[in-house]
Scaffold this active site. Structure first.
Site, PDB file in Angstrom:
ATOM      1  CE  LYS A 122      -4.545   0.730   0.172  1.00  0.00           C
ATOM      2  NZ  LYS A 122      -5.582  -0.058  -0.517  1.00  0.00           N
ATOM      3  CG  ASP A 162      -7.279   3.439  -1.006  1.00  0.00           C
ATOM      4  OD1 ASP A 162      -7.801   4.275  -0.248  1.00  0.00           O
ATOM      5  OD2 ASP A 162      -7.301   2.229  -0.751  1.00  0.00           O
TER       6      ASP A 162
END
Length: 449
Positions: A122, A162
Site C-alpha cells: 500500500k 484508493d
C-alpha cells in the site's frame, strides 16, 4: 502472541491503526498457531507483521500561484510470498506511516483470499487532491512518481487507486512512469479503458461487496430484494455498492461525506444516484447539495467531535460502511442493532472498531470484514494485470462473471475455514485464518527470506 503484539506496540507506539489490524488477525489465528508448532518455531508472527520494505520520500510540487509545497510519500511493500506487491495509493491529509502499514497488512490477506497470485502492499501521501486544480494534481502526481518509479514494476509492485486516487490521478502517474522508464507496461491498475484498463474495474469493489452480502444472506434463505440499506460514503465504493443494491431490488436511504449525510426515505434510485456520481466525480461537490436537488431528503451535518454517527440510527435491514477506517464505534453498533440491522458488510478498510465487531458477533449479526467483502476491487485489478500481460481486453460480462465467482469463492473459503477451526459462521475469523494459512505456507516453502 501477546509478546509479539507488545513488541509491535513498543517499537512503533504511534501506529494505532496498524496495532488494531495486527491484534485482530493474531487473535483470530490462535487456533492455527496452536495446531501448527512449526509456525511459532519459524517466527511467522514476527515475519508477517514486519514489512519486507518501507519506502518514504519527499514530494515537492508547485501550485498554480508558483508557491512550492512539500508532502510526504509512502510505499509499504508488506509481503510478496504469493506474487508481486499489489495495493492502492491513497492521497488524503490523514495519511501517515501507521495508516499505510495497516492498509498494507490487511491487503496481504485480502489478496490471498482472491485466489489470484498477488502479494500485499500500500502507498500514498498526505497530499489532498480536494480543492486542487487539474494542473496542480498533475504536477504533484508527476513529482510523486519521479521517486516511486524506482521501486515498482509489473513483476515487482503494481499500485492502484484508493481514496483520492481515481482515473485522473492514475493517468498522470502512468504517464510519468512511461516517460521515465520508456516502456508501456501494466505497472498500474485502474487505468482508462483506451490504454489498458479493465471493464468493471471502477465498479468492482462496490459490486463485490454486494455480491458477498448476497451470498451471506443466502445462508439464511434471504435475498437483498426489498431490504432497506444504509450506506456511508459517497465515493467510488459507496456509489457502486448503491448501484448494485438497487439492481438486486434493495433500497438505499443514505450516503455521506466528511461533512455529514443525506437521508432519503423514498430511496436513492438510479436517477438520484446518477446525480450523486456527477456531483462527486465531475463537480467534486459536497453531499449536502443532494438536498438542494431533492428537497424531500434530509441533510444532517455531523461534527467529527461527536461520539457517534446519527447515520447509523436509522432503521434498516443491512448496513454497508463504505467511507473510511473506524467509522462505526460501539455506540453506532448498538444503534444498528436497535434499528433492526441483520447484516453489516464492510466496503471500506476496517471501518468497524473491535468493540463494535464484538457486539455484532455476539448478537448473531451477519458481519463481513473488509478484507473479504471489499476484495472485489483488487480481484479485478488482478484481472486487469492478466489482460495487460496478454494485451487483451475482456468483455464486460466476462469480467463481471469472474468477479462474481471470486466473491463466491471468498465466501465459501471463509465459511470453510471458520468451520475447520471451530468458529462456525464467523466471517472475521474465517477470512483471517484462510488468508493467513495460505500466505504463511508460501513463506515457509520459500525459506527464511
Amino acid at each position: 502472541m501477546e509478546n509479539t503484539i507488545e513488541k509491535i506496540r513498543d517499537k512503533d507506539p504511534e501506529q494505532k491503526e496498524f496495532h488494531q489490524a495486527v491484534d485482530e488477525v493474531i487473535h483470530s489465528v490462535k487456533p492455527v498457531l496452536d495446531r501448527n508448532f512449526e509456525y511459532r518455531q519459524q517466527g511467522i508472527l514476527e515475519r508477517i507483521t514486519e514489512p519486507e520494505r518501507v519506502i518514504m520520500f519527499r514530494v515537492p510540487w508547485m501550485d498554480d500561484d508558483g508557491q512550492v509545497h512539500v508532502n510526504r510519500g509512502f510505499r509499504v511493500e508488506m509481503n510478496s510470498a504469493l506474487g508481486p506487491y499489489k495495493g492502492g495509493l491513497r492521497f488524503h491529509a490523514s495519511v501517515n506511516l501507521g495508516i499505510i502499514k495497516f492498509l498494507a497488512f490487511e491487503q496481504v490477506f485480502k489478496n490471498s483470499l482472491t485466489t489470484l497470485s498477488m502479494g500485499g502492499g500500500k502507498g500514498g501521501s498526505d497530499f489532498d487532491p480536494k480543492g486542487k486544480s487539474d494542473n496542480e494534481v498533475m504536477r504533484f502526481c508527476q513529482s510523486f512518481m519521479m521517486e516511486l518509479y524506482r521501486h515498482i514494476g509489473p513483476n515487482t509492485d503494481v499500485p492502484a487507486g484508493d481514496i483520492g486516487v481515481g482515473a485522473r490521478e492514475i493517468g498522470y502517474l502512468f504517464g510519468m512512469y512511461k516517460k521515465l522508464k520508456n516502456e508501456f507496461t501494466g505497472v498500474l491498475t485502474g487505468k482508462s479503458l483506451a490504454w489498458g484498463g479493465s471493464l468493471i474495474r471502477p465498479e468492482a469493489t462496490g459490486y463485490g461487496v454486494v455480491y458477498l452480502a448476497a451470498e451471506m444472506l443466502q445462508t439464511r434463505r434471504q435475498t437483498l430484494e426489498g431490504k432497506s440499506c444504509l450506506v456511508s460514503g459517497s465515493g467510488n465504493v459507496a456509489q457502486f455498492t448503491t448501484e448494485k443494491i438497487i439492481e438486486l431490488g434493495g433500497k438505499v436511504a443514505t450516503l455521506s461525506d466528511s461533512s455529514g449525510y443525506v437521508y432519503d426515505e423514498a430511496g436513492i434510485d438510479a436517477e438520484k444516484l446518477a446525480f450523486v456520481k456527477e456531483l462527486k466525480n465531475i463537480r467534486r461537490g459536497r453531499i449536502s447539495e443532494y438536498k438542494e436537488r431533492y428537497p424531500e431528503a434530509v441533510y444532517i451535518p455531523v461534527s467529527p467531535e461527536r461520539d457517534y454517527n446519527p447515520l447509523w440510527e436509522h432503521k434498516a435491514d443491512c448496513a454497508f460502511p463504505c467511507a473510511t477506517q473506524n467509522e462505526i464505534n460501539a455506540k453506532d453498533a448498538s444503534h444498528l442493532l436497535s434499528g433492526g440491522v441483520a447484516l453489516v458488510c464492510e466496503g471500506a478498510n476496517m471501518p468497524t472498531i473491535p468493540e463494535a465487531v464484538d457486539i455484532f458477533l455476539d448478537h448473531n449479526i451477519l458481519f463481513a470484514p473488509g478484507k473479504a467483502a471489499n476484495a472485489g476491487g483488487v480481484a479485478v485489478s488482478g484481472l486487469e494485470m492478466a489482460q495487460n500481460s496478454m494485451r487483451l481486453s475482456w468483455p464486460r460480462k466476462e469480467v463481471d462473471d469472474r468477479l462474481k465467482q471470486i466473491m463466491k469463492s471468498i465466501h465459501s473459503t471463509c465459511l470453510a475455514a471458520s468451520s475447520e477451526y471451530g468458529v462456525e459462521g464467523n466471517y472475521v475469523a474465517g477470512a483471517n485464518i484462510a488468508g493467513f494459512v495460505k500466505v504463511v505456507n508460501a513463506m515457509l516453502d520459500q525459506g527464511l527470506v
